[in-house]
Design a protein around this motif. Structure first.
Motif, PDB file in Angstrom:
ATOM      1  N   LEU A  19       0.839  -1.187   0.000  1.00  0.00           N
ATOM      2  CA  LEU A  19       0.000   0.000   0.000  1.00  0.00           C
ATOM      3  C   LEU A  19       0.877   1.240   0.000  1.00  0.00           C
ATOM      4  O   LEU A  19       1.929   1.262   0.626  1.00  0.00           O
ATOM      5  CB  LEU A  19      -0.913   0.013   1.215  1.00  0.00           C
ATOM      6  CG  LEU A  19      -1.816  -1.195   1.417  1.00  0.00           C
ATOM      7  CD1 LEU A  19      -2.733  -0.952   2.624  1.00  0.00           C
ATOM      8  CD2 LEU A  19      -2.623  -1.502   0.188  1.00  0.00           C
ATOM      9  N   SER A  20       0.400   2.269  -0.696  1.00  0.00           N
ATOM     10  CA  SER A  20       1.090   3.543  -0.735  1.00  0.00           C
ATOM     11  C   SER A  20       0.186   4.634  -0.185  1.00  0.00           C
ATOM     12  O   SER A  20      -1.019   4.625  -0.422  1.00  0.00           O
ATOM     13  CB  SER A  20       1.491   3.902  -2.169  1.00  0.00           C
ATOM     14  OG  SER A  20       2.380   2.951  -2.705  1.00  0.00           O
ATOM     15  N   CYS A  21       0.794   5.569   0.504  1.00  0.00           N
ATOM     16  CA  CYS A  21       0.106   6.760   0.985  1.00  0.00           C
ATOM     17  C   CYS A  21       0.880   7.950   0.433  1.00  0.00           C
ATOM     18  O   CYS A  21       1.973   8.263   0.924  1.00  0.00           O
ATOM     19  CB  CYS A  21       0.072   6.779   2.498  1.00  0.00           C
ATOM     20  SG  CYS A  21      -0.644   8.277   3.224  1.00  0.00           S
ATOM     21  N   SER A  22       0.337   8.565  -0.597  1.00  0.00           N
ATOM     22  CA  SER A  22       1.003   9.706  -1.212  1.00  0.00           C
ATOM     23  C   SER A  22       0.592  10.979  -0.500  1.00  0.00           C
ATOM     24  O   SER A  22      -0.599  11.203  -0.245  1.00  0.00           O
ATOM     25  CB  SER A  22       0.638   9.791  -2.694  1.00  0.00           C
ATOM     26  OG  SER A  22       1.105   8.648  -3.383  1.00  0.00           O
ATOM     27  N   VAL A  23       1.583  11.791  -0.192  1.00  0.00           N
ATOM     28  CA  VAL A  23       1.361  13.012   0.577  1.00  0.00           C
ATOM     29  C   VAL A  23       1.626  14.220  -0.308  1.00  0.00           C
ATOM     30  O   VAL A  23       2.663  14.295  -0.961  1.00  0.00           O
ATOM     31  CB  VAL A  23       2.290  13.050   1.807  1.00  0.00           C
ATOM     32  CG1 VAL A  23       2.071  14.316   2.613  1.00  0.00           C
ATOM     33  CG2 VAL A  23       2.089  11.809   2.657  1.00  0.00           C
ATOM     34  N   SER A  24       0.713  15.153  -0.301  1.00  0.00           N
ATOM     35  CA  SER A  24       0.926  16.390  -1.040  1.00  0.00           C
ATOM     36  C   SER A  24       0.554  17.576  -0.171  1.00  0.00           C
ATOM     37  O   SER A  24      -0.286  17.465   0.720  1.00  0.00           O
ATOM     38  CB  SER A  24       0.095  16.409  -2.331  1.00  0.00           C
ATOM     39  OG  SER A  24      -1.280  16.304  -2.043  1.00  0.00           O
ATOM     40  N   GLY A  25       1.221  18.673  -0.414  1.00  0.00           N
ATOM     41  CA  GLY A  25       0.918  19.890   0.317  1.00  0.00           C
ATOM     42  C   GLY A  25       1.810  20.154   1.502  1.00  0.00           C
ATOM     43  O   GLY A  25       1.900  21.289   1.967  1.00  0.00           O
ATOM     44  N   GLU A  26       2.450  19.139   2.021  1.00  0.00           N
ATOM     45  CA  GLU A  26       3.322  19.310   3.170  1.00  0.00           C
ATOM     46  C   GLU A  26       4.448  18.278   3.101  1.00  0.00           C
ATOM     47  O   GLU A  26       4.371  17.305   2.361  1.00  0.00           O
ATOM     48  CB  GLU A  26       2.557  19.111   4.480  1.00  0.00           C
ATOM     49  CG  GLU A  26       1.468  20.147   4.739  1.00  0.00           C
ATOM     50  CD  GLU A  26       2.027  21.484   5.151  1.00  0.00           C
ATOM     51  OE1 GLU A  26       1.254  22.468   5.218  1.00  0.00           O
ATOM     52  OE2 GLU A  26       3.238  21.560   5.418  1.00  0.00           O
ATOM     53  N   ASN A  27       5.464  18.482   3.921  1.00  0.00           N
ATOM     54  CA  ASN A  27       6.583  17.545   4.003  1.00  0.00           C
ATOM     55  C   ASN A  27       6.446  16.698   5.253  1.00  0.00           C
ATOM     56  O   ASN A  27       6.019  17.188   6.295  1.00  0.00           O
ATOM     57  CB  ASN A  27       7.906  18.335   4.037  1.00  0.00           C
ATOM     58  CG  ASN A  27       9.098  17.435   3.896  1.00  0.00           C
ATOM     59  OD1 ASN A  27       9.450  16.706   4.822  1.00  0.00           O
ATOM     60  ND2 ASN A  27       9.721  17.457   2.738  1.00  0.00           N
ATOM     61  N   LEU A  28       6.838  15.449   5.146  1.00  0.00           N
ATOM     62  CA  LEU A  28       6.668  14.536   6.274  1.00  0.00           C
ATOM     63  C   LEU A  28       7.648  14.785   7.416  1.00  0.00           C
ATOM     64  O   LEU A  28       7.631  14.060   8.409  1.00  0.00           O
ATOM     65  CB  LEU A  28       6.779  13.093   5.789  1.00  0.00           C
ATOM     66  CG  LEU A  28       5.620  12.619   4.911  1.00  0.00           C
ATOM     67  CD1 LEU A  28       5.835  11.193   4.467  1.00  0.00           C
ATOM     68  CD2 LEU A  28       4.307  12.759   5.643  1.00  0.00           C
ATOM     69  N   ASP A  29       8.488  15.802   7.292  1.00  0.00           N
ATOM     70  CA  ASP A  29       9.360  16.157   8.414  1.00  0.00           C
ATOM     71  C   ASP A  29       8.547  16.558   9.645  1.00  0.00           C
ATOM     72  O   ASP A  29       9.026  16.456  10.769  1.00  0.00           O
ATOM     73  CB  ASP A  29      10.269  17.334   8.023  1.00  0.00           C
ATOM     74  CG  ASP A  29      11.462  16.881   7.210  1.00  0.00           C
ATOM     75  OD1 ASP A  29      12.032  17.721   6.489  1.00  0.00           O
ATOM     76  OD2 ASP A  29      11.818  15.695   7.299  1.00  0.00           O
ATOM     77  N   VAL A  30       7.338  17.031   9.420  1.00  0.00           N
ATOM     78  CA  VAL A  30       6.543  17.515  10.541  1.00  0.00           C
ATOM     79  C   VAL A  30       5.263  16.725  10.740  1.00  0.00           C
ATOM     80  O   VAL A  30       4.413  17.101  11.549  1.00  0.00           O
ATOM     81  CB  VAL A  30       6.212  19.014  10.373  1.00  0.00           C
ATOM     82  CG1 VAL A  30       7.499  19.836  10.374  1.00  0.00           C
ATOM     83  CG2 VAL A  30       5.419  19.264   9.096  1.00  0.00           C
ATOM     84  N   ALA A  96      -3.260   8.290   7.771  1.00  0.00           N
ATOM     85  CA  ALA A  96      -3.658   9.514   8.454  1.00  0.00           C
ATOM     86  C   ALA A  96      -2.423  10.245   8.940  1.00  0.00           C
ATOM     87  O   ALA A  96      -1.375   9.630   9.190  1.00  0.00           O
ATOM     88  CB  ALA A  96      -4.568   9.180   9.623  1.00  0.00           C
ATOM     89  N   ALA A  97      -2.554  11.558   9.093  1.00  0.00           N
ATOM     90  CA  ALA A  97      -1.414  12.404   9.458  1.00  0.00           C
ATOM     91  C   ALA A  97      -1.613  13.071  10.810  1.00  0.00           C
ATOM     92  O   ALA A  97      -2.722  13.505  11.155  1.00  0.00           O
ATOM     93  CB  ALA A  97      -1.201  13.470   8.390  1.00  0.00           C
ATOM     94  N   ARG A  98      -0.505  13.176  11.531  1.00  0.00           N
ATOM     95  CA  ARG A  98      -0.482  13.856  12.839  1.00  0.00           C
ATOM     96  C   ARG A  98       0.624  14.892  12.795  1.00  0.00           C
ATOM     97  O   ARG A  98       1.798  14.551  12.682  1.00  0.00           O
ATOM     98  CB  ARG A  98      -0.219  12.840  13.954  1.00  0.00           C
ATOM     99  CG  ARG A  98      -0.130  13.449  15.342  1.00  0.00           C
ATOM    100  CD  ARG A  98       0.065  12.361  16.370  1.00  0.00           C
ATOM    101  NE  ARG A  98      -0.002  12.858  17.737  1.00  0.00           N
ATOM    102  CZ  ARG A  98       1.055  12.993  18.525  1.00  0.00           C
ATOM    103  NH1 ARG A  98       2.262  12.667  18.082  1.00  0.00           N
ATOM    104  NH2 ARG A  98       0.915  13.437  19.758  1.00  0.00           N
ATOM    105  N   GLY A  99       0.247  16.153  12.883  1.00  0.00           N
ATOM    106  CA  GLY A  99       1.189  17.251  12.712  1.00  0.00           C
ATOM    107  C   GLY A  99       1.923  17.629  13.975  1.00  0.00           C
ATOM    108  O   GLY A  99       1.785  18.751  14.481  1.00  0.00           O
ATOM    109  N   VAL A 100       2.727  16.694  14.499  1.00  0.00           N
ATOM    110  CA  VAL A 100       3.548  16.954  15.680  1.00  0.00           C
ATOM    111  C   VAL A 100       4.948  16.450  15.374  1.00  0.00           C
ATOM    112  O   VAL A 100       5.109  15.299  14.953  1.00  0.00           O
ATOM    113  CB  VAL A 100       2.994  16.232  16.920  1.00  0.00           C
ATOM    114  CG1 VAL A 100       3.932  16.414  18.107  1.00  0.00           C
ATOM    115  CG2 VAL A 100       1.596  16.746  17.243  1.00  0.00           C
ATOM    116  N   VAL A 101       5.971  17.269  15.593  1.00  0.00           N
ATOM    117  CA  VAL A 101       7.340  16.828  15.372  1.00  0.00           C
ATOM    118  C   VAL A 101       7.769  15.989  16.568  1.00  0.00           C
ATOM    119  O   VAL A 101       7.840  16.481  17.690  1.00  0.00           O
ATOM    120  CB  VAL A 101       8.292  18.019  15.187  1.00  0.00           C
ATOM    121  CG1 VAL A 101       9.724  17.518  15.007  1.00  0.00           C
ATOM    122  CG2 VAL A 101       7.858  18.851  13.987  1.00  0.00           C
TER     123      VAL A 101
END
Length: 126
Positions: A19-30, A96-101
């Motif tokens: 499975l792939s989860c493509s991310v757009s609009g932000e970088n996965l660093d955060v 799903a994404a969680r925006g916490v470093v």
């Protein structure tokens, strides 16, 4: 931030899918990314996650040794390699994404509040 899952399909027991989860609009660093799944008539359960900081990973005991999560070097996609699939793995899989470093990614459903994908169906049948 937008997430799009792909790679689901029909597979026989013992087979594999990626499975792939493509991310757009932000970088996965955060953003930490979690994979969840929901079988028919059941609650949505955590499967695995990769942390935003050092890329540390966690995987649920029910899939340990069979599923592997990874993040590509460009940090625009996260993958879930699923091997030795079983009928009980049949579900819609969501990222799903969680925006916490952090160097830690949680397994709580409601901690991933920044974005969810639409899901991809995995069916394991004999």
């Amino acid at each position: 931030l937008k997430l799009v899952e792909s790679g689901g399909g029909l597979v026989q027991p013992g087979g594999s899918l990626r499975l792939s989860c493509s991310v757009s609009g932000e970088n996965l660093d955060v953003y930490s990314i979690g994979w969840f799944r929901q079988a028919p008539g059941k609650e949505r359960d955590w499967v695995s996650c990769v942390a935003s900081g050092d890329g540390s990973t966690r995987v649920d005991d029910s899939v340990k040794g069979r599923f592997t999560i990874s993040r590509d070097n460009t940090k625009t996609a996260v993958y879930l390699q699923m091997n030795n699939l079983k009928p009980e793995d049949t579900a819609v899989y969501y990222c799903a994404a969680r925006g916490v470093v952090s160097d830690y990614c949680p397994q709580g459903l409601y901690e991933y509040e920044d974005a969810w994908g639409q899901g991809t169906l995995v069916t394991v049948f004999s």
